[in-house]
Design a protein around this motif. Structure first.
Motif, PDB file in Angstrom:
ATOM      1  N   SER A   4       0.838  -1.201   0.000  1.00  0.00           N
ATOM      2  CA  SER A   4       0.000   0.000   0.000  1.00  0.00           C
ATOM      3  C   SER A   4       0.870   1.248   0.000  1.00  0.00           C
ATOM      4  O   SER A   4       1.916   1.310   0.618  1.00  0.00           O
ATOM      5  CB  SER A   4      -0.949  -0.015   1.197  1.00  0.00           C
ATOM      6  OG  SER A   4      -0.419  -0.716   2.283  1.00  0.00           O
ATOM      7  N   LYS A   5       0.401   2.250  -0.731  1.00  0.00           N
ATOM      8  CA  LYS A   5       1.171   3.493  -0.892  1.00  0.00           C
ATOM      9  C   LYS A   5       0.947   4.397   0.307  1.00  0.00           C
ATOM     10  O   LYS A   5       0.210   5.381   0.221  1.00  0.00           O
ATOM     11  CB  LYS A   5       0.716   4.183  -2.173  1.00  0.00           C
ATOM     12  CG  LYS A   5       0.749   3.302  -3.416  1.00  0.00           C
ATOM     13  CD  LYS A   5       0.017   4.004  -4.549  1.00  0.00           C
ATOM     14  CE  LYS A   5       0.419   3.447  -5.900  1.00  0.00           C
ATOM     15  NZ  LYS A   5      -0.261   4.190  -6.991  1.00  0.00           N
ATOM     16  N   LEU A   8       0.848   8.289   0.471  1.00  0.00           N
ATOM     17  CA  LEU A   8      -0.217   9.016  -0.218  1.00  0.00           C
ATOM     18  C   LEU A   8      -1.381   9.343   0.714  1.00  0.00           C
ATOM     19  O   LEU A   8      -2.353   9.964   0.305  1.00  0.00           O
ATOM     20  CB  LEU A   8      -0.727   8.198  -1.405  1.00  0.00           C
ATOM     21  CG  LEU A   8       0.309   7.938  -2.496  1.00  0.00           C
ATOM     22  CD1 LEU A   8      -0.274   7.043  -3.565  1.00  0.00           C
ATOM     23  CD2 LEU A   8       0.774   9.250  -3.111  1.00  0.00           C
ATOM     24  N   TYR A   9      -1.272   8.938   1.972  1.00  0.00           N
ATOM     25  CA  TYR A   9      -2.364   9.167   2.919  1.00  0.00           C
ATOM     26  C   TYR A   9      -1.869   9.990   4.099  1.00  0.00           C
ATOM     27  O   TYR A   9      -0.664  10.147   4.296  1.00  0.00           O
ATOM     28  CB  TYR A   9      -2.913   7.815   3.374  1.00  0.00           C
ATOM     29  CG  TYR A   9      -3.330   6.939   2.214  1.00  0.00           C
ATOM     30  CD1 TYR A   9      -4.557   7.126   1.587  1.00  0.00           C
ATOM     31  CD2 TYR A   9      -2.476   5.958   1.711  1.00  0.00           C
ATOM     32  CE1 TYR A   9      -4.927   6.354   0.504  1.00  0.00           C
ATOM     33  CE2 TYR A   9      -2.839   5.173   0.631  1.00  0.00           C
ATOM     34  CZ  TYR A   9      -4.060   5.382   0.025  1.00  0.00           C
ATOM     35  OH  TYR A   9      -4.423   4.623  -1.052  1.00  0.00           O
ATOM     36  N   THR A  10      -2.809  10.506   4.880  1.00  0.00           N
ATOM     37  CA  THR A  10      -2.427  11.310   6.041  1.00  0.00           C
ATOM     38  C   THR A  10      -1.858  10.401   7.131  1.00  0.00           C
ATOM     39  O   THR A  10      -2.079   9.186   7.129  1.00  0.00           O
ATOM     40  CB  THR A  10      -3.634  12.068   6.615  1.00  0.00           C
ATOM     41  OG1 THR A  10      -4.544  11.123   7.193  1.00  0.00           O
ATOM     42  CG2 THR A  10      -4.356  12.855   5.547  1.00  0.00           C
ATOM     43  N   LYS A  12      -2.770  10.296  10.168  1.00  0.00           N
ATOM     44  CA  LYS A  12      -3.887   9.757  10.935  1.00  0.00           C
ATOM     45  C   LYS A  12      -4.491   8.542  10.225  1.00  0.00           C
ATOM     46  O   LYS A  12      -4.749   7.518  10.865  1.00  0.00           O
ATOM     47  CB  LYS A  12      -4.970  10.844  11.097  1.00  0.00           C
ATOM     48  CG  LYS A  12      -6.173  10.405  11.922  1.00  0.00           C
ATOM     49  CD  LYS A  12      -7.292  11.433  11.795  1.00  0.00           C
ATOM     50  CE  LYS A  12      -8.611  10.919  12.297  1.00  0.00           C
ATOM     51  NZ  LYS A  12      -9.747  11.743  11.823  1.00  0.00           N
ATOM     52  N   GLN A  13      -4.672   8.663   8.914  1.00  0.00           N
ATOM     53  CA  GLN A  13      -5.236   7.540   8.149  1.00  0.00           C
ATOM     54  C   GLN A  13      -4.340   6.315   8.254  1.00  0.00           C
ATOM     55  O   GLN A  13      -4.818   5.200   8.476  1.00  0.00           O
ATOM     56  CB  GLN A  13      -5.430   7.949   6.683  1.00  0.00           C
ATOM     57  CG  GLN A  13      -6.623   8.868   6.469  1.00  0.00           C
ATOM     58  CD  GLN A  13      -6.591   9.611   5.149  1.00  0.00           C
ATOM     59  OE1 GLN A  13      -5.592   9.611   4.430  1.00  0.00           O
ATOM     60  NE2 GLN A  13      -7.691  10.273   4.829  1.00  0.00           N
ATOM     61  N   ASN A  14      -3.031   6.517   8.125  1.00  0.00           N
ATOM     62  CA  ASN A  14      -2.094   5.396   8.245  1.00  0.00           C
ATOM     63  C   ASN A  14      -2.108   4.821   9.659  1.00  0.00           C
ATOM     64  O   ASN A  14      -2.082   3.598   9.832  1.00  0.00           O
ATOM     65  CB  ASN A  14      -0.682   5.854   7.877  1.00  0.00           C
ATOM     66  CG  ASN A  14      -0.491   5.958   6.372  1.00  0.00           C
ATOM     67  OD1 ASN A  14      -0.916   5.091   5.621  1.00  0.00           O
ATOM     68  ND2 ASN A  14       0.133   7.023   5.927  1.00  0.00           N
TER      69      ASN A  14
ATOM     70  N   HIS B  25      -6.594  -0.611   6.018  1.00  0.00           N
ATOM     71  CA  HIS B  25      -5.891  -0.038   4.865  1.00  0.00           C
ATOM     72  C   HIS B  25      -6.204   1.456   4.783  1.00  0.00           C
ATOM     73  O   HIS B  25      -7.375   1.835   4.811  1.00  0.00           O
ATOM     74  CB  HIS B  25      -6.331  -0.749   3.576  1.00  0.00           C
ATOM     75  CG  HIS B  25      -5.457  -0.418   2.408  1.00  0.00           C
ATOM     76  ND1 HIS B  25      -5.433   0.823   1.833  1.00  0.00           N
ATOM     77  CD2 HIS B  25      -4.546  -1.157   1.733  1.00  0.00           C
ATOM     78  CE1 HIS B  25      -4.571   0.830   0.834  1.00  0.00           C
ATOM     79  NE2 HIS B  25      -4.013  -0.366   0.757  1.00  0.00           N
ATOM     80  N   ILE B  29      -9.740   3.820   5.087  1.00  0.00           N
ATOM     81  CA  ILE B  29      -9.987   4.847   6.111  1.00  0.00           C
ATOM     82  C   ILE B  29     -10.319   6.171   5.409  1.00  0.00           C
ATOM     83  O   ILE B  29     -11.249   6.874   5.797  1.00  0.00           O
ATOM     84  CB  ILE B  29      -8.751   5.028   7.025  1.00  0.00           C
ATOM     85  CG1 ILE B  29      -8.444   3.729   7.789  1.00  0.00           C
ATOM     86  CG2 ILE B  29      -8.969   6.183   8.002  1.00  0.00           C
ATOM     87  CD1 ILE B  29      -9.475   3.331   8.816  1.00  0.00           C
TER      88      ILE B  29
END
Lengths: 110, 110
Positions: A4-5, A8-10, A12-14, B25, B29
């Motif tokens: 998973s990249k 590319l996410y915040t 918090k999301q990670n 993932h 989210i």
DNA sequence: TTTATATATTGCAATATTACGATTAAAAGA
DNA sequence: TCTTTTAATCGTAATATTGCAATATATAAA
């Protein structure tokens, strides 16, 4: 790919994804439930509790520890495990905010 | 193996694990957070929002739907998605009980 | 020092996940 | 009917996860 990249996410999301993923296996839920019941225990206790071999339990414990959901401290030849509140607090904050959001908006659907 | 022995765990343990796994993932989210913000949207909106191709987004939506975290209903050529409260309620019940447990026991560690 | 105990690590096989291009399906509009 | 729009499915490559036997490590006890 299977990768998973994460960049590319915040953050918090990670963070929420990592915590959720660690809880994404019934054996690890069973370990958490057991720890809640007995407060603290050693790896061998969980091996006796679950229908899994010792290396498999050890691996699940490692993942829970890496995610910040449990803590382990050395106690002679064994290692004492317990719940790590930090991880669960992060999840609690996420789900509480989510729930508040749903109640305010009354979950308007299609 | 890569396969978990689901028949060796309780229904509750499997249920929470499936829901958690679906949130495991960052893209999923992000989809949940986006849905909370806009209430309802179509697949194409999420494709524009996330740095992922349309088939990938479609796959993530499928997993969230299978887990019971979102719902989708046909609306002409597009499909309208929204949060499914049922899944989040199950998680809420689990985490609330867990949190109560931790507070009562004051999280006794090693 | 040798032995037992407890847990982690390694290596491997089977399977699952992630991602995307190409294609398909299904409804709307020209 | 033909075309456009929207989203699902198929096929495939790269990587991750799960589980365990074998082994390693580290402390305690004899």
């Amino acid at each position: 790919m299977g990768v998973s990249k994460t960049d590319l996410y915040t953050e918090k999301q990670n963070s929420i994804a990592i915590l959720s993923k660690a809880l994404g296996h019934p054996a690890r839920i069973a370990i958490i439930e057991y720890l809640l019941k007995v407060n603290t225990c050693i790896c061998g206790d969980i091996v006796n509790e679950l229908p899994l071999a010792q290396p498999t339990v050890s691996q699940h414990l490692k993942e829970l520890k890496n995610a910040g959901l449990i803590k382990g401290s050395i106690d002679g030849t064994s290692i004492c495990y317990c719940i790590d509140e930090d991880g669960f607090n992060k999840l609690k904050i996420f789900f509480t905010a989510l729930d508040t959001d749903l109640e305010i908006k009354k979950n308007k659907c299609c």
